[in-house]
Scaffold this motif. Structure first.
Motif, PDB file in Angstrom:
ATOM      1  N   ARG A 113       0.837  -1.205   0.000  1.00 34.61           N
ATOM      2  CA  ARG A 113       0.000   0.000   0.000  1.00 34.61           C
ATOM      3  C   ARG A 113       0.871   1.254   0.000  1.00 34.61           C
ATOM      4  O   ARG A 113       0.583   2.219  -0.705  1.00 34.61           O
ATOM      5  CB  ARG A 113      -0.918  -0.014   1.229  1.00 34.61           C
ATOM      6  CG  ARG A 113      -1.883   1.144   1.260  1.00 34.61           C
ATOM      7  CD  ARG A 113      -2.836   1.003   2.387  1.00 34.61           C
ATOM      8  NE  ARG A 113      -3.537  -0.261   2.183  1.00 34.61           N
ATOM      9  CZ  ARG A 113      -4.696  -0.558   2.732  1.00 34.61           C
ATOM     10  NH1 ARG A 113      -5.279   0.289   3.520  1.00 34.61           N
ATOM     11  NH2 ARG A 113      -5.272  -1.708   2.497  1.00 34.61           N
ATOM     12  N   THR A 114       1.943   1.239   0.782  1.00 30.52           N
ATOM     13  CA  THR A 114       2.857   2.387   0.830  1.00 30.52           C
ATOM     14  C   THR A 114       3.425   2.684  -0.553  1.00 30.52           C
ATOM     15  O   THR A 114       3.468   3.849  -0.982  1.00 30.52           O
ATOM     16  CB  THR A 114       4.009   2.118   1.814  1.00 30.52           C
ATOM     17  OG1 THR A 114       3.450   1.911   3.115  1.00 30.52           O
ATOM     18  CG2 THR A 114       4.999   3.259   1.848  1.00 30.52           C
ATOM     19  N   HIS A 115       3.827   1.645  -1.271  1.00 31.43           N
ATOM     20  CA  HIS A 115       4.393   1.856  -2.606  1.00 31.43           C
ATOM     21  C   HIS A 115       3.329   2.309  -3.599  1.00 31.43           C
ATOM     22  O   HIS A 115       3.616   3.115  -4.485  1.00 31.43           O
ATOM     23  CB  HIS A 115       5.120   0.593  -3.079  1.00 31.43           C
ATOM     24  CG  HIS A 115       6.337   0.304  -2.261  1.00 31.43           C
ATOM     25  ND1 HIS A 115       6.769  -0.959  -1.998  1.00 31.43           N
ATOM     26  CD2 HIS A 115       7.207   1.138  -1.623  1.00 31.43           C
ATOM     27  CE1 HIS A 115       7.859  -0.899  -1.247  1.00 31.43           C
ATOM     28  NE2 HIS A 115       8.132   0.367  -1.005  1.00 31.43           N
ATOM     29  N   PHE A 116       2.112   1.812  -3.451  1.00 25.79           N
ATOM     30  CA  PHE A 116       1.025   2.277  -4.312  1.00 25.79           C
ATOM     31  C   PHE A 116       0.782   3.771  -4.084  1.00 25.79           C
ATOM     32  O   PHE A 116       0.621   4.540  -5.032  1.00 25.79           O
ATOM     33  CB  PHE A 116      -0.247   1.471  -4.054  1.00 25.79           C
ATOM     34  CG  PHE A 116      -1.387   1.841  -4.952  1.00 25.79           C
ATOM     35  CD1 PHE A 116      -1.341   1.566  -6.310  1.00 25.79           C
ATOM     36  CD2 PHE A 116      -2.518   2.460  -4.452  1.00 25.79           C
ATOM     37  CE1 PHE A 116      -2.389   1.901  -7.156  1.00 25.79           C
ATOM     38  CE2 PHE A 116      -3.582   2.801  -5.281  1.00 25.79           C
ATOM     39  CZ  PHE A 116      -3.503   2.520  -6.635  1.00 25.79           C
ATOM     40  N   TYR A 117       0.806   4.203  -2.818  1.00 26.97           N
ATOM     41  CA  TYR A 117       0.621   5.634  -2.523  1.00 26.97           C
ATOM     42  C   TYR A 117       1.785   6.464  -3.068  1.00 26.97           C
ATOM     43  O   TYR A 117       1.583   7.600  -3.510  1.00 26.97           O
ATOM     44  CB  TYR A 117       0.464   5.866  -1.023  1.00 26.97           C
ATOM     45  CG  TYR A 117      -0.848   5.365  -0.465  1.00 26.97           C
ATOM     46  CD1 TYR A 117      -1.993   5.281  -1.253  1.00 26.97           C
ATOM     47  CD2 TYR A 117      -0.955   4.985   0.863  1.00 26.97           C
ATOM     48  CE1 TYR A 117      -3.192   4.826  -0.740  1.00 26.97           C
ATOM     49  CE2 TYR A 117      -2.160   4.523   1.392  1.00 26.97           C
ATOM     50  CZ  TYR A 117      -3.269   4.449   0.580  1.00 26.97           C
ATOM     51  OH  TYR A 117      -4.462   4.000   1.091  1.00 26.97           O
ATOM     52  N   MET A 118       2.985   5.904  -3.050  1.00 25.02           N
ATOM     53  CA  MET A 118       4.119   6.617  -3.650  1.00 25.02           C
ATOM     54  C   MET A 118       3.878   6.831  -5.145  1.00 25.02           C
ATOM     55  O   MET A 118       4.141   7.919  -5.671  1.00 25.02           O
ATOM     56  CB  MET A 118       5.418   5.836  -3.429  1.00 25.02           C
ATOM     57  CG  MET A 118       5.942   5.893  -2.010  1.00 25.02           C
ATOM     58  SD  MET A 118       7.389   4.829  -1.760  1.00 25.02           S
ATOM     59  CE  MET A 118       8.614   5.670  -2.756  1.00 25.02           C
ATOM     60  N   LEU A 119       3.380   5.786  -5.818  1.00 22.92           N
ATOM     61  CA  LEU A 119       3.070   5.932  -7.244  1.00 22.92           C
ATOM     62  C   LEU A 119       1.983   6.975  -7.464  1.00 22.92           C
ATOM     63  O   LEU A 119       2.049   7.766  -8.404  1.00 22.92           O
ATOM     64  CB  LEU A 119       2.632   4.589  -7.835  1.00 22.92           C
ATOM     65  CG  LEU A 119       3.682   3.498  -7.943  1.00 22.92           C
ATOM     66  CD1 LEU A 119       3.067   2.247  -8.547  1.00 22.92           C
ATOM     67  CD2 LEU A 119       4.872   3.962  -8.761  1.00 22.92           C
ATOM     68  N   ALA A 120       0.980   6.970  -6.588  1.00 21.02           N
ATOM     69  CA  ALA A 120      -0.137   7.910  -6.737  1.00 21.02           C
ATOM     70  C   ALA A 120       0.339   9.362  -6.664  1.00 21.02           C
ATOM     71  O   ALA A 120      -0.245  10.238  -7.314  1.00 21.02           O
ATOM     72  CB  ALA A 120      -1.190   7.636  -5.665  1.00 21.02           C
ATOM     73  N   GLU A 121       1.398   9.626  -5.915  1.00 20.87           N
ATOM     74  CA  GLU A 121       1.946  10.989  -5.841  1.00 20.87           C
ATOM     75  C   GLU A 121       2.471  11.457  -7.199  1.00 20.87           C
ATOM     76  O   GLU A 121       2.555  12.652  -7.460  1.00 20.87           O
ATOM     77  CB  GLU A 121       3.064  11.054  -4.809  1.00 20.87           C
ATOM     78  CG  GLU A 121       2.577  10.931  -3.381  1.00 20.87           C
ATOM     79  CD  GLU A 121       3.725  10.994  -2.383  1.00 20.87           C
ATOM     80  OE1 GLU A 121       4.776  11.603  -2.701  1.00 20.87           O
ATOM     81  OE2 GLU A 121       3.561  10.432  -1.296  1.00 20.87           O
ATOM     82  N   TYR A 122       2.828  10.534  -8.065  1.00 23.90           N
ATOM     83  CA  TYR A 122       3.362  10.858  -9.396  1.00 23.90           C
ATOM     84  C   TYR A 122       2.312  10.704 -10.497  1.00 23.90           C
ATOM     85  O   TYR A 122       2.638  10.812 -11.668  1.00 23.90           O
ATOM     86  CB  TYR A 122       4.568   9.970  -9.704  1.00 23.90           C
ATOM     87  CG  TYR A 122       5.790  10.341  -8.910  1.00 23.90           C
ATOM     88  CD1 TYR A 122       6.764  11.170  -9.443  1.00 23.90           C
ATOM     89  CD2 TYR A 122       5.969   9.877  -7.606  1.00 23.90           C
ATOM     90  CE1 TYR A 122       7.889  11.529  -8.720  1.00 23.90           C
ATOM     91  CE2 TYR A 122       7.086  10.225  -6.871  1.00 23.90           C
ATOM     92  CZ  TYR A 122       8.032  11.048  -7.428  1.00 23.90           C
ATOM     93  OH  TYR A 122       9.142  11.403  -6.708  1.00 23.90           O
ATOM     94  N   ALA A 123       1.079  10.435 -10.106  1.00 19.63           N
ATOM     95  CA  ALA A 123       0.023  10.179 -11.090  1.00 19.63           C
ATOM     96  C   ALA A 123      -0.276  11.421 -11.923  1.00 19.63           C
ATOM     97  O   ALA A 123      -0.297  12.540 -11.415  1.00 19.63           O
ATOM     98  CB  ALA A 123      -1.238   9.683 -10.399  1.00 19.63           C
ATOM     99  N   VAL A 124      -0.518  11.176 -13.204  1.00 17.41           N
ATOM    100  CA  VAL A 124      -0.918  12.216 -14.151  1.00 17.41           C
ATOM    101  C   VAL A 124      -2.104  11.679 -14.946  1.00 17.41           C
ATOM    102  O   VAL A 124      -2.408  10.488 -14.912  1.00 17.41           O
ATOM    103  CB  VAL A 124       0.243  12.600 -15.110  1.00 17.41           C
ATOM    104  CG1 VAL A 124       1.393  13.231 -14.344  1.00 17.41           C
ATOM    105  CG2 VAL A 124       0.724  11.399 -15.910  1.00 17.41           C
ATOM    106  N   GLU A 125      -2.759  12.564 -15.670  1.00 17.52           N
ATOM    107  CA  GLU A 125      -3.891  12.139 -16.499  1.00 17.52           C
ATOM    108  C   GLU A 125      -3.428  11.234 -17.634  1.00 17.52           C
ATOM    109  O   GLU A 125      -2.360  11.441 -18.208  1.00 17.52           O
ATOM    110  CB  GLU A 125      -4.607  13.355 -17.096  1.00 17.52           C
ATOM    111  CG  GLU A 125      -5.375  14.157 -16.087  1.00 17.52           C
ATOM    112  CD  GLU A 125      -6.104  15.336 -16.726  1.00 17.52           C
ATOM    113  OE1 GLU A 125      -5.929  15.587 -17.944  1.00 17.52           O
ATOM    114  OE2 GLU A 125      -6.839  16.015 -15.997  1.00 17.52           O
ATOM    115  N   ASP A 126      -4.265  10.257 -17.941  1.00  9.08           N
ATOM    116  CA  ASP A 126      -4.017   9.374 -19.076  1.00  9.08           C
ATOM    117  C   ASP A 126      -4.124  10.218 -20.346  1.00  9.08           C
ATOM    118  O   ASP A 126      -5.130  10.908 -20.557  1.00  9.08           O
ATOM    119  CB  ASP A 126      -5.068   8.250 -19.081  1.00  9.08           C
ATOM    120  CG  ASP A 126      -4.863   7.232 -20.189  1.00  9.08           C
ATOM    121  OD1 ASP A 126      -4.273   7.567 -21.228  1.00  9.08           O
ATOM    122  OD2 ASP A 126      -5.325   6.098 -20.004  1.00  9.08           O
TER     123      ASP A 126
END
Length: 181
Positions: A144-157
């Motif tokens: 979950r921690t790593h998923f949240y790290m990815l979410a911080e870098y999320a951009v629109e498709d």
């Protein structure tokens, strides 16, 4: 002699794991948190777990196997064979040029990209869980921690702005839909 030659020809057509006689069911289980058990007890030696992991594979039906040159055996896996232990994002300017690296619980490194894509599965509660597909049809479940790290870098498709995702090695991977709550 002719029968022996025919058997040899048939064996030559088989994949190496099909040539082994029979299959055992080892009393082994990999838990959701990545802990390996044998006969109900955790395997304490990390080096032994790493060794077992080198002969682990998953067949197309999802069954996990330990396959050596002389025998093969089924093992039980609660979720995925591996769990992420580290996640690093190399930023190189734009999101499209970043690279995401993960290390699993047996200290093996992978880079999310065409050879190791990020995939999402939805569990029975409707929660999306990220995995990285690796060699031998195996997967690394991201914590979950790593998923949240990815979410911080999320951009629109770029193809559908109602989705958010991340880039790695020039490929886009969806993380979630904007309408999800």
């Amino acid at each position: 002699m002719q029968v022996k030659n025919e058997i040899s020809k048939e064996l030559a057509k088989l994949r190496p794991d099909e040539k082994r006689q029979g299959a055992h069911h080892y009393n082994m289980k990999i838990m959701r948190d990545g802990t390996w058990f044998h006969e109900g007890r955790p395997i304490q030696r990390h080096a032994l777990v790493k060794l077992f992991s080198t002969v682990l594979k998953r067949d197309p039906r999802g069954q996990h196997w330990l396959i050596t040159p002389v025998e093969r055996g089924k093992i039980d896996v609660e979720d995925s064979a591996f769990v992420s232990r580290d996640l690093r994002i190399d930023e190189k300017g734009s999101p499209q040029s970043q690279t995401i690296h993960i290390t699993n619980n047996v200290d093996k490194d992978f880079t999310i990209g065409p050879d190791c894509p990020l995939i999402l599965r939805t569990d029975e509660n409707g929660v999306r869980i990220p995995y990285v597909q690796i060699e031998k049809n195996l997967e690394v479940r991201l914590t979950r921690t790593h998923f949240y790290m990815l979410a911080e870098y999320a951009v629109e498709d770029p193809e559908d702005p109602s989705w958010l995702g991340i880039w790695s090695q020039g490929a886009f991977y969806r993380l979630g839909h904007m309408d999800d709550s």
